[in-house]
Every structure is written in structure tokens, then in C-alpha cells.
Design an enzyme around this catalytic site. Sequence first.
Site, mmCIF file in Angstrom:
data_model
loop_
_atom_site.group_PDB
_atom_site.id
_atom_site.type_symbol
_atom_site.label_atom_id
_atom_site.label_comp_id
_atom_site.label_asym_id
_atom_site.label_seq_id
_atom_site.Cartn_x
_atom_site.Cartn_y
_atom_site.Cartn_z
ATOM 1 C CE LYS A 113 2.337 13.347 -34.439
ATOM 2 N NZ LYS A 113 2.267 12.970 -35.863
HETATM 3 C C1 LIG Z 1 2.873 12.027 -36.697
HETATM 4 C C2 LIG Z 1 2.431 11.964 -38.112
HETATM 5 C C3 LIG Z 1 2.568 10.787 -38.888
HETATM 6 C C4 LIG Z 1 3.237 9.536 -38.368
HETATM 7 O O1 LIG Z 1 2.452 8.851 -37.415
HETATM 8 P P1 LIG Z 1 3.120 7.754 -36.433
HETATM 9 O O2 LIG Z 1 2.063 7.417 -35.467
HETATM 10 O O3 LIG Z 1 4.291 8.461 -35.796
HETATM 11 O O4 LIG Z 1 3.535 6.613 -37.270
HETATM 12 C C5 LIG Z 1 2.083 10.799 -40.190
HETATM 13 N N1 LIG Z 1 1.521 11.909 -40.730
HETATM 14 C C6 LIG Z 1 1.379 13.057 -40.022
HETATM 15 C C7 LIG Z 1 0.767 14.244 -40.673
HETATM 16 C C8 LIG Z 1 1.822 13.130 -38.691
HETATM 17 O O5 LIG Z 1 1.686 14.280 -37.996
#
Ligand SMILES: *Cc1c(COP(=O)(O)O)cnc(C)c1O
Length: 501
Positions: A113
Site C-alpha cells: 500500500k
Molecule cells: C491490499 C492488499 C492486497 C490486495 O490488493 P488489491 O489491490 O486490493 O487487490 C494484497 N496483499 C496485501 C498485503 C495487501 O495489503
Amino acid sequence: MVLYESTRGGNERITSAEAIKRGIAPDGGLYTPCSLKKLNLEEIQALADMTYPQRAVTILKYFLDDFSDEEIRDCVNSAYSHKFSHEKVAPVVELNESLFLLELWHGPTCAFKDMALQILPHLLVKSMQKTGEKSKVIILVATSGDTGKAALEGFADVEGTGIIVFYPDNGVSEVQKYQMITQTGKNVRVFGVKGNFDDAQTGVKKIFTDNELKSFMNERKLKFSSANSINWGRLVPQIVYYFSAYADLVEENRIKAGDKINFVVPTGNFGNILAGYYALKMGLPVNKLICASNDNNVLTDFIRTGCYDRRREFIKTVSPSMDILISSNLERLLYEVTSHDGKKVSQWMKELNENGSYDIGRKYADEIRNIFWAGWSNQDETLKTIECVYNDYNYVLDTHTAVAVDVYDKYVITTGDLTPSVVVSTASPFKFNHSVCKALFGEDRIAGKSEFELLEMLSKETGLPIPDGLADLDKKEILHNSVCEKEGMKDAVVRNLLEWE
Ligand SMILES: *Cc1c(COP(=O)(O)O)cnc(C)c1O
């Protein structure tokens, strides 16, 4: 000029700054570019000689062409020049000759993120200035874990912004909780909510639409906004790392410029993999985008059948950031495969809202399957994958990335396709240390240990250092110890805004 329009139709077309400022369209749709720049092979090859920030400037320019070069460079440098612990920002590592990992977790919060939330605050502040908006923006976040901390880190001490985060008091891991309640910055505030994630989310949504609060905010020149992945400003920085990974493979002579590769993406809200789809549409040589789900496999079913059906049990898994049944960003993919048919998309979203399902029919489903392949990994398989990959390659996967590696194995068994593939690695194994330690050392050896003891154990046993952001977390000063009732969230916000005056 690239303009943006809502996925639900209408004729309004706006600049990227306006789209980023608004976050979501008034009709409930998501802002999407009307047209895409196509890169030729030379332009893609040229990326190989660039640093990550240079690659980011190059790609972002195509989407934010109402920003000056200097404005984009400022945003990129604030985000990627010193906040990431790896000099390459998003390095590609080799597992074997046809399988690579794109590590997106070297940012301050140890999850992917950060790739978007380190830059979004700067894009948002510039967007406010460019559109003549004089208000200060207050970001409200309800989080089930990763997003809250990444947003706090991104917005901390960013001029012209404030951020208030709500997390379910008993619904996040110890590490996640300590990451948030020890957050520094004079414009940040964190509250536990006595309730679950849905209570926190519902509370935030109510605050956004509260009329009494609206006048309170207007009088003080304040404006609420959100930092979740429906905002185009959070999606666009993610397109960069698909190009970057490809450029790295070319630079290291793993592939020739023009060769196709696969990407395997652990998916929840469909933001990450959608960024890969936009990269493909811009000319990046991609063979297949492999969508990996956990037990909440609504997307596997959708991609295989064309029918999206969220009427199923919500399962809490060892990959909690992918525990989701409504993948908001899928709406943008539907808009693309229907060649921007806002009427169709609106109709499907209405059906999803009213009946919990929709069916896009054979033609569009085939089109999606030309590009996407989908699979899922149950929790036993996920933990087993962590163990096997550690034994075979001496590499420690986190639970989300392990879902993707397991689905990749299933893809190869099913299709026989040995095209070089990049698994998008979304979190440091230290962030989900309880499940990772369970997979590597067994239930007995971790019994009774706190998450902070497990950080030490994981580090000692594997020889990997505990990431900066997680080390000594339990010894940091607790700066936010307020817990509120779910009915008390609005009061908490008001009191806090008055304090900030
Ligand atoms: C948010 C997240 C995801 C999923 O990503 P999306 O963009 O919502 O599909 C996968 N792995 C981790 C560690 C995340 O924080």
C-alpha cells in the site's frame, strides 16, 4: 490531453487533478481515463536505464498531463527518494529461471500500500492547489489493518492535510495496532472503535454524508476526503511498477525487449491487478495476468464464468488483506471491456447492489479470459507453500504472496505455460509473522508467544533482519490510546477538528 470520465456514464470529462480531488464521481462511478497513451518498444526499452523515480515520472506524465513536469517530479521525489529501505524501491528477485518476485514492501509500513499511499498525499495537495480549492483536506479512514497505517505514514505532516483513522479495537493484529497507535505527526489521530471493521466503515460513511457536519466543515474551510483505492490517484502510481519490473528483467538480460511475461497478483479489491491491466493496454508485453484469491474466491468464479456473485460466506483467512467480497475496482475493468459503456456498467452495479450478483454474458467473459487467468489457494495450501518455498529456495514468503505462488503452480500444472512470470509480492513476511512462523516452525513452537517475540524468532531462525518499521514497535511511545463507541465516532471527529484549530 487525457481527461477522466465516470464508469457510470454521463458526459462530464474532467482533468486528472479534478478526478483526484473528487475521489469518486457524483453518480457513484469511478474516474477512468478516456484514452491511454501507447508506448512503443523503444520507449519501454528506454526505461531499463532509469531509476525507479525516473520511471515513475515517465509513466505518471502520460496520465497527469495537467501537471507540470516539475510538479510530478516533486511528488515522485517526496514519495520514493528516501522513504524506501531498498535503493531500487521495488526490486525484482529471482526464485528460479522462470519465476521472479517483485517486492513491493520496502516502504515504511512493510506492505505494498506504501507504493501508492506515499505519493497520493502529494498528488492530492497539488490537485487541490491546481483546481483553486482553498480548503484543508481531512482524510477519514476505516481500516482493517494495512491501509490505515500506510495512509498515516503517507499523510503525516503533509501541509494542508489532516488524517483521522478508525480501526476495530479487537479486529487487527498486535503489530498492526502498535504500528498505528505509535504514529507520530502533528496532523494525525487514531481511534479504536468498539466494534468490527464493518462498524468502523459504516461510521465513516455516515460522517461523510452528515449534513450537520457539512456546515461545520464549510464554516472552517475543511473538506473530507478518502484514501481508498477507488481514487485514481491511488491507482495510477501502481501502473509504474509493472513497467519497472519488466524494465529490470530486460536490463538484467532475463528477457529480450518485446518478450511477453506473466504477472501473478494476490488480489482483494482488484486495484493492484487492474494497474497491470492498464500497463498491458499501454503496450507492455504481457501474456497473462493471473488473478490469485484466497478462500474468498469470488473473483476466481467471476473470471471463470462471467457471473459475479457475492452471496457467500465471508471467510477470515491468514491473508486478511485479501478478505473481501466486493472488489470495487473490477468496475473499471468492466468499463474497459465494454469499450466504455457506462449504461451497462451502471446496470450491473445496480444488480450487484440489489441482488448481490450480475452476469456479464459470454462475449465479455471470453474477452476477460483472453487476458486473465484465475485461481485460488485455501489456507492449508497457502501455509504449505510458505514452507515449501523456504525449503526449496531459502526465501520467506508472506501469506498474501504465498497465495499467489500457489496459484501460479496451479496455473503451470493446468496450462503447461512456462513463460517467465513475475509474482507481485505485497507484504513483508514479518508483517504477518504469526502465520508465517506457524508455517515454518509448526504450531507447538509458537504456542504462547506474542507477535513481538515471533518477530525475533522469525529473524533469528531465517537470518533476515526485522524491518525498521516493525523493530522495537512495542517499546515505542503510545501516542493514541483513545477508544470510542461506534455511535461516538462523529463526536470524536468534531472534538478532534476543534482541537486542531
Ligand atoms: C491490499 C492488499 C492486497 C490486495 O490488493 P488489491 O489491490 O486490493 O487487490 C494484497 N496483499 C496485501 C498485503 C495487501 O495489503
